[in-house]
Design an enzyme around this catalytic site. Structure first.
Site, PDB file in Angstrom:
ATOM      1  CG  ASN A   9     -26.135 -27.469  13.516  1.00 37.14           C
ATOM      2  OD1 ASN A   9     -25.562 -27.004  14.482  1.00 37.14           O
ATOM      3  ND2 ASN A   9     -27.501 -26.940  13.070  1.00 37.14           N
ATOM      4  CD1 TRP A  10     -21.159 -31.944  15.595  1.00 43.09           C
ATOM      5  CD2 TRP A  10     -19.976 -31.233  17.254  1.00 43.09           C
ATOM      6  NE1 TRP A  10     -20.106 -32.582  15.523  1.00 43.09           N
ATOM      7  CE2 TRP A  10     -19.274 -32.118  16.760  1.00 43.09           C
ATOM      8  CE3 TRP A  10     -19.400 -30.408  18.234  1.00 43.09           C
ATOM      9  CZ2 TRP A  10     -17.832 -32.471  16.758  1.00 43.09           C
ATOM     10  CZ3 TRP A  10     -17.879 -30.700  18.412  1.00 43.09           C
ATOM     11  CH2 TRP A  10     -17.305 -32.046  17.735  1.00 43.09           C
ATOM     12  CE  LYS A  11     -29.739 -29.301  14.891  1.00 41.40           C
ATOM     13  NZ  LYS A  11     -31.122 -29.150  14.662  1.00 41.40           N
ATOM     14  CG  HIS A  93     -30.885 -24.177  12.543  1.00 40.30           C
ATOM     15  ND1 HIS A  93     -31.844 -24.355  13.056  1.00 40.30           N
ATOM     16  CD2 HIS A  93     -30.043 -25.125  11.907  1.00 40.30           C
ATOM     17  CE1 HIS A  93     -32.037 -25.938  13.155  1.00 40.30           C
ATOM     18  NE2 HIS A  93     -31.034 -26.225  12.333  1.00 40.30           N
ATOM     19  CD  GLU A  95     -32.633 -26.573  16.024  1.00 36.99           C
ATOM     20  OE1 GLU A  95     -31.376 -26.346  16.328  1.00 36.99           O
ATOM     21  OE2 GLU A  95     -33.183 -27.505  15.429  1.00 36.99           O
ATOM     22  CD  GLU A 164     -31.473 -27.665   8.407  1.00 40.02           C
ATOM     23  OE1 GLU A 164     -30.536 -28.545   8.292  1.00 40.02           O
ATOM     24  OE2 GLU A 164     -31.462 -26.899   9.393  1.00 40.02           O
ATOM     25  N   GLY A 170     -34.868 -33.061  13.322  1.00 37.96           N
ATOM     26  CA  GLY A 170     -35.053 -33.853  14.599  1.00 37.96           C
ATOM     27  C   GLY A 170     -36.224 -34.636  14.890  1.00 37.96           C
ATOM     28  CB  SER A 208     -34.915 -36.616   9.511  1.00 38.73           C
ATOM     29  OG  SER A 208     -35.375 -36.145  11.098  1.00 38.73           O
ATOM     30  N   GLY A 229     -27.517 -32.759  11.589  1.00 40.45           N
ATOM     31  CA  GLY A 229     -27.922 -32.716  13.156  1.00 40.45           C
ATOM     32  C   GLY A 229     -27.520 -33.881  14.121  1.00 40.45           C
ATOM     33  N   GLY A 230     -28.613 -34.625  14.380  1.00 41.04           N
ATOM     34  CA  GLY A 230     -28.328 -35.896  15.164  1.00 41.04           C
ATOM     35  C   GLY A 230     -27.354 -36.904  14.854  1.00 41.04           C
TER      36      GLY A 230
HETATM   37  P1  13P Z   1     -31.414 -33.416  12.316  1.00 38.19           P
HETATM   38  O1  13P Z   1     -30.528 -33.941  11.427  1.00 38.19           O
HETATM   39  O2  13P Z   1     -31.141 -33.922  13.883  1.00 38.19           O
HETATM   40  O3  13P Z   1     -32.737 -33.459  11.955  1.00 38.19           O
HETATM   41  O4  13P Z   1     -31.002 -31.810  12.280  1.00 38.19           O
HETATM   42  C1  13P Z   1     -31.009 -31.311  11.232  1.00 38.19           C
HETATM   43  C2  13P Z   1     -30.593 -29.867  11.474  1.00 38.19           C
HETATM   44  O5  13P Z   1     -31.116 -28.964  12.007  1.00 38.19           O
HETATM   45  C3  13P Z   1     -29.146 -29.539  10.878  1.00 38.19           C
HETATM   46  O6  13P Z   1     -28.914 -28.113  10.950  1.00 38.19           O
END
Ligand code: 13P
Length: 252
Positions: A9-11, A93, A95, A164, A170, A208, A229-230
């Site tokens: 997930n590149w966000k 998600h 967010e 999640e 994050g 994470s 994510g990251g």
């Molecule tokens: P991180 O891996 O950066 O914690 O993000 C997880 C995430 O929100 C994937 O959708």
């Protein structure tokens, strides 16, 4: 189900030059024995779709409208995503739940819209730290899952569920293996009450995930992969996570 699914997930990250370099590296090192998808921002769907054409990584988006078309400025329909050969879409998600006030019902309808156009929704559920600390985590998860069942009684079998925990996203603070397995098992039991074969539904963990924790997390009895994510924004860590998924599938 043995093969794991690892979803990037590149966000809201990337640009055309970086996307190409990153994907070239990832495509060059992708191990066999793992399913993989990359969920990119809307403007990059055509570019990334072209790069991934005929390759072993599926194209994904990060959101979809609950509506099929019309006067919804800024929204993108499931049919439009399907038109770009998108296979997966993240819905609900945390967010989006937090920043765009998406309710459980909206998330359910988005998942239904995705399924209606032949996409696989990756439905995110998870509790906040306050909810966990007050002992309300299972109640929150149940509410999020039940909203899904209300919209999709006959199609739940085709969703992917991603657990999640909001406090692990994050933050560098992944949930412990024990905490994750407890919730994944909770989700699996919930699925068993709603679908014909709960073991065929993929449940992912996200929050994470890093190369050094991936193997243990993917080896959990109810983990079918991860939502990253990251660590998906650089080729090396992402490939290491994919290798961990491939090897944990082999050894399970
Ligand atoms: P991180 O891996 O950066 O914690 O993000 C997880 C995430 O929100 C994937 O959708």
């Amino acid at each position: 189900m043995k093969r794991k699914l690892v979803v990037a997930n590149w966000k809201m990250n990337g640009d055309r030059a970086r996307n190409r370099v990153l994907l070239d590296y990832i495509l060059g090192g992708m191990p066999s024995g793992v399913d993989c998808a990359v969920c990119v921002p809307f403007p990059y769907l055509p570019q990334v779709g072209e790069i991934l054409e005929g390759r072993a990584i599926a194209l994904g988006a990060q959101d979809v409208s609950e509506f099929s078309g019309g006067a919804y400025t800024g929204d993108v329909s499931a049919a439009m995503l399907a038109d770009w050969r998108v296979r997966f879409v993240v819905v609900g998600h945390s967010e989006r739940r937090a920043l765009h006030l998406e309710s459980d019902d909206v998330v359910g309808r988005k998942a239904a819209a995705a399924l209606g156009s032949g996409l696989t929704p990756i439905v995110c559920v998870g509790e906040t730290l306050a909810e966990r600390e007050s002992g309300a985590a299972e109640q929150v998860l149940l509410r999020q899952l039940d909203a899904l069942a209300a919209v999709l009684p006959s199609e739940l079998q085709r969703v992917v569920v991603a657990y999640e925990p909001v406090w692990a996203i994050g933050t560098g603070r992944a949930a412990t293996a024990e905490q994750v397995q407890e919730v994944l098992y909770f989700v699996r039991r919930w699925l068993a009450r709603h679908v014909e074969d709960a073991n065929q539904v993929r449940i992912l963990y996200g929050g994470s995930v890093k190369p050094d924790t991936a193997r243990q997390l993917f080896g959990l009895p109810d983990a079918n992969g991860g939502l990253i994510g990251g660590a998906s924004l650089e080729a090396q860590p992402f490939l290491e996570i994919c290798r961990a998924a491939a090897s944990s599938a082999r050894s399970s």
